[in-house]
Design a protein around this motif. Sequence first.
Motif, PDB file in Angstrom:
ATOM      1  N   ASP A 120      -2.767  -9.889  -2.182  1.00  0.00           N
ATOM      2  CA  ASP A 120      -1.775  -9.768  -3.251  1.00  0.00           C
ATOM      3  C   ASP A 120      -0.354  -9.637  -2.725  1.00  0.00           C
ATOM      4  N   VAL A 121      -0.188  -9.339  -1.432  1.00  0.00           N
ATOM      5  CA  VAL A 121       1.161  -9.273  -0.851  1.00  0.00           C
ATOM      6  C   VAL A 121       1.366 -10.278   0.287  1.00  0.00           C
ATOM      7  N   ASN A 122       0.276 -10.767   0.854  1.00  0.00           N
ATOM      8  CA  ASN A 122       0.345 -11.678   1.999  1.00  0.00           C
ATOM      9  C   ASN A 122      -0.583 -12.885   1.767  1.00  0.00           C
ATOM     10  N   PRO A 123      -0.445 -13.568   0.613  1.00  0.00           N
ATOM     11  CA  PRO A 123      -1.403 -14.629   0.255  1.00  0.00           C
ATOM     12  C   PRO A 123      -1.368 -15.819   1.208  1.00  0.00           C
ATOM     13  N   GLU A 124      -0.307 -15.934   2.024  1.00  0.00           N
ATOM     14  CA  GLU A 124      -0.206 -17.060   2.956  1.00  0.00           C
ATOM     15  C   GLU A 124      -1.434 -17.165   3.863  1.00  0.00           C
ATOM     16  N   LEU A 125      -2.045 -16.022   4.201  1.00  0.00           N
ATOM     17  CA  LEU A 125      -3.167 -16.022   5.150  1.00  0.00           C
ATOM     18  C   LEU A 125      -4.527 -15.971   4.464  1.00  0.00           C
ATOM     19  N   TRP A 126      -4.551 -16.184   3.147  1.00  0.00           N
ATOM     20  CA  TRP A 126      -5.831 -16.083   2.433  1.00  0.00           C
ATOM     21  C   TRP A 126      -6.063 -17.276   1.498  1.00  0.00           C
ATOM     22  N   SER A 127      -5.264 -18.304   1.592  1.00  0.00           N
ATOM     23  CA  SER A 127      -5.382 -19.421   0.645  1.00  0.00           C
ATOM     24  C   SER A 127      -6.580 -20.321   0.984  1.00  0.00           C
ATOM     25  N   TYR A 128      -7.017 -21.050   0.003  1.00  0.00           N
ATOM     26  CA  TYR A 128      -8.088 -22.046   0.188  1.00  0.00           C
ATOM     27  C   TYR A 128      -7.692 -23.057   1.255  1.00  0.00           C
ATOM     28  N   ASP A 129      -6.427 -23.459   1.266  1.00  0.00           N
ATOM     29  CA  ASP A 129      -5.958 -24.478   2.201  1.00  0.00           C
ATOM     30  C   ASP A 129      -5.954 -23.959   3.635  1.00  0.00           C
ATOM     31  N   PHE A 130      -5.593 -22.690   3.822  1.00  0.00           N
ATOM     32  CA  PHE A 130      -5.635 -22.093   5.154  1.00  0.00           C
ATOM     33  C   PHE A 130      -7.073 -21.948   5.621  1.00  0.00           C
ATOM     34  N   ILE A 131      -7.947 -21.565   4.711  1.00  0.00           N
ATOM     35  CA  ILE A 131      -9.368 -21.402   5.077  1.00  0.00           C
ATOM     36  C   ILE A 131      -9.988 -22.744   5.458  1.00  0.00           C
ATOM     37  N   ARG A 132      -9.579 -23.809   4.809  1.00  0.00           N
ATOM     38  CA  ARG A 132     -10.073 -25.139   5.216  1.00  0.00           C
ATOM     39  C   ARG A 132      -9.661 -25.449   6.644  1.00  0.00           C
ATOM     40  N   ARG A 136      -0.939 -25.972  -0.421  1.00  0.00           N
ATOM     41  CA  ARG A 136      -1.323 -27.293   0.085  1.00  0.00           C
ATOM     42  C   ARG A 136      -0.572 -27.705   1.345  1.00  0.00           C
ATOM     43  N   GLY A 137       0.710 -27.405   1.422  1.00  0.00           N
ATOM     44  CA  GLY A 137       1.479 -27.787   2.600  1.00  0.00           C
ATOM     45  C   GLY A 137       1.465 -26.738   3.696  1.00  0.00           C
ATOM     46  N   LEU A 138       0.777 -25.627   3.458  1.00  0.00           N
ATOM     47  CA  LEU A 138       0.730 -24.505   4.398  1.00  0.00           C
ATOM     48  C   LEU A 138       2.139 -24.087   4.827  1.00  0.00           C
ATOM     49  N   ALA A 139       3.039 -24.016   3.848  1.00  0.00           N
ATOM     50  CA  ALA A 139       4.417 -23.646   4.166  1.00  0.00           C
ATOM     51  C   ALA A 139       5.090 -22.873   3.040  1.00  0.00           C
ATOM     52  N   ALA A 140       4.400 -22.635   1.926  1.00  0.00           N
ATOM     53  CA  ALA A 140       5.014 -21.953   0.783  1.00  0.00           C
ATOM     54  C   ALA A 140       5.186 -20.463   1.069  1.00  0.00           C
ATOM     55  N   ASP A 141       6.172 -19.841   0.401  1.00  0.00           N
ATOM     56  CA  ASP A 141       6.334 -18.399   0.573  1.00  0.00           C
ATOM     57  C   ASP A 141       5.373 -17.659  -0.359  1.00  0.00           C
ATOM     58  N   ALA A 142       5.285 -16.352  -0.153  1.00  0.00           N
ATOM     59  CA  ALA A 142       4.312 -15.550  -0.891  1.00  0.00           C
ATOM     60  C   ALA A 142       4.531 -15.624  -2.393  1.00  0.00           C
ATOM     61  N   ASP A 143       5.789 -15.516  -2.836  1.00  0.00           N
ATOM     62  CA  ASP A 143       6.062 -15.529  -4.273  1.00  0.00           C
ATOM     63  C   ASP A 143       5.618 -16.837  -4.912  1.00  0.00           C
ATOM     64  N   THR A 144       5.844 -17.950  -4.227  1.00  0.00           N
ATOM     65  CA  THR A 144       5.439 -19.248  -4.761  1.00  0.00           C
ATOM     66  C   THR A 144       3.928 -19.338  -4.888  1.00  0.00           C
ATOM     67  N   ILE A 145       3.220 -18.872  -3.863  1.00  0.00           N
ATOM     68  CA  ILE A 145       1.757 -18.925  -3.885  1.00  0.00           C
ATOM     69  C   ILE A 145       1.204 -18.054  -5.005  1.00  0.00           C
ATOM     70  N   LEU A 146       1.752 -16.865  -5.157  1.00  0.00           N
ATOM     71  CA  LEU A 146       1.294 -15.965  -6.220  1.00  0.00           C
ATOM     72  C   LEU A 146       1.585 -16.549  -7.597  1.00  0.00           C
ATOM     73  N   ARG A 147       2.757 -17.140  -7.742  1.00  0.00           N
ATOM     74  CA  ARG A 147       3.138 -17.722  -9.029  1.00  0.00           C
ATOM     75  C   ARG A 147       2.236 -18.899  -9.389  1.00  0.00           C
ATOM     76  N   ARG A 148       1.903 -19.724  -8.409  1.00  0.00           N
ATOM     77  CA  ARG A 148       1.008 -20.861  -8.667  1.00  0.00           C
ATOM     78  C   ARG A 148      -0.344 -20.382  -9.178  1.00  0.00           C
ATOM     79  N   ARG A 149      -0.859 -19.351  -8.545  1.00  0.00           N
ATOM     80  CA  ARG A 149      -2.163 -18.848  -8.997  1.00  0.00           C
ATOM     81  C   ARG A 149      -2.073 -18.290 -10.415  1.00  0.00           C
TER      82      ARG A 149
END
Length: 573
Positions: free
Chosen positions: A455-467, A543-556
């Motif tokens: 919830d604060v560091n989603p960059e390291l927990w996304s589906y795209d990173f896990i792939r 998807r681009g493995l470059a978004a910031d945390a706020d963007t990732i949270l907002r997308r979800r």
Amino acid sequence: MKKLIFFKDYLTGRYGKPLYRIPVDLALGCPNRDRELRGGCLFCAADGSRARHLARQLQLPEQVARGIAFARQRYRAEPPYIAYFQSFTNTYAPVEQLRSYYETVLAQADFRLVIIATRPDALPEPVLDYLAELNRRYEVWVELGVQSCHDRTLQLIRRGHDFAAVRLAAQRLAERQLRTAAHLILGLPQETPEMWSRSAELLAELPFQAVKLHQLMVLKNSPLAAWYGDPGRRTQLRLLNEYEYAAAAADFLRRQPEGRIVMRLTGDAASDALIAPKWWMSKGQFLEFFRREFARESPELFPKVATGDGSYTLYHPRYRQHFHSLAGARSEAEKKFIEAVNLPEQLQQGRSLRLLDIGFGLGVNAFTALAAAEQAGTGRLDIVSLENDRRVLAAALPLYPADSREGEILKALERRQYWQGRFAALHLLFGDARRQIRQLSGVFDLIFMDGFSPDVNPELWSYDFIRQLKTHLAADGRIVTYCSAYPLRGALHRAGLAVGETTPFGRRRGGTLAARRGPLPPLSDKEWNIILGSTAGVPYRDRGLAADADTILRRRELVVKRLRARGIPKWFR
């Protein structure tokens, strides 16, 4: 203010010992509740801060008797005492009524000091004159509810007066030589640290002898509780944790004149009445930490914290989280990472293993893995560790003795980002793990995921990173993490990995284990229903493995909103 003088210190110096408060509820109400039926201040609970052992129907002598019995049982308190008129507004009545109430209370025991909590708009001249008269027989303190020195905030919290009223009340009290304490709350809605500092400066100009601070608390049966329950309004609240509040309170007090007394440093609330924030520190732990914070010339970058097993962790102010479980930093590494993947057994079989450690942090996971390799005395362990913040290496060094193995490794990593032993080696790479992962070659037998929570560091927990992680996972490899968040488990499942649960440590739920194929310790049917049958399991996307945390949270949030509109429940029941 360079030296802290707490009210207890003041009392000991004046009376030879601390005096204990005997709280009394005069059942007077509050003008801010009565005027136009406003319902009181935003933060105020229905009981107006009444002591828990009191009830409004109790007669005043009985209240005093109960209060003394409570103080004797809990604190072994003996007279003299402090008569503490705390709940609601204790000058909100005609002066003759107040005189009758106060004199009745003061006749019940040996009171030397009187504290009267009130508001700046509830001090008419006859009442002020009576308080001055009372001050000739007792030491009288008036605890004046200020809360904020900003009119915009006072209006927002429905305070019912402006700061000009505070200035006037403070001056009129000073003219009658009454001692006064200003009560303020740090963390009120929409206020910033700069505003707290300005409040401190404005307060320093007024003739107060003491300050009483506490953190904003969301209490049951308060208007603020409704705010907190509203997702739209909750964004206006940033409830302070211990570290944030300590820094804010220290800055506030440093701006006060020398000799100003600290009547109170934090607020208290019964656990069944407090909604948030729920601090992990006890009052004693917080006071010890605050004293260290106040004495520093500059705030500590990552405050040091002892954990339950005697090892240490640090607090990260950006993420508002500790690096490791407070139940035990070392134990968490052993149980949630090392034991969860049977690392000692694999090494004892003579295997050569590659470990990808995502989030080196303070090095606890890596050090524990290296210790397992050395203890096995056979096999080989090569660790590649990823870390985004170079500062943590220097912050970690003081956690270990200078001549320790951990200290030796950290110094080597500082110099050349590499350390090698007889049975193991560690290579540390700095930078965004999402970029580093795409530059790595080969596969890993083990992958540790140890970023801050999703919830604060989603960059390291996304589906795209896990792939990306999956492409580096050996056929019989394992991914393991302390995290049990549903978006993570949903992402692992959608990436085609088997998902299981590790043994709990430090919390009710266990961590997560994943592999290309099972079997793994299974998730319960309830867990799968939540992951697959509700929006709780919606993964984070990057998807681009470059978004910031706020963007990732907002997308979800947007995806969840669309799914909810289609009838997918928020939670599986």
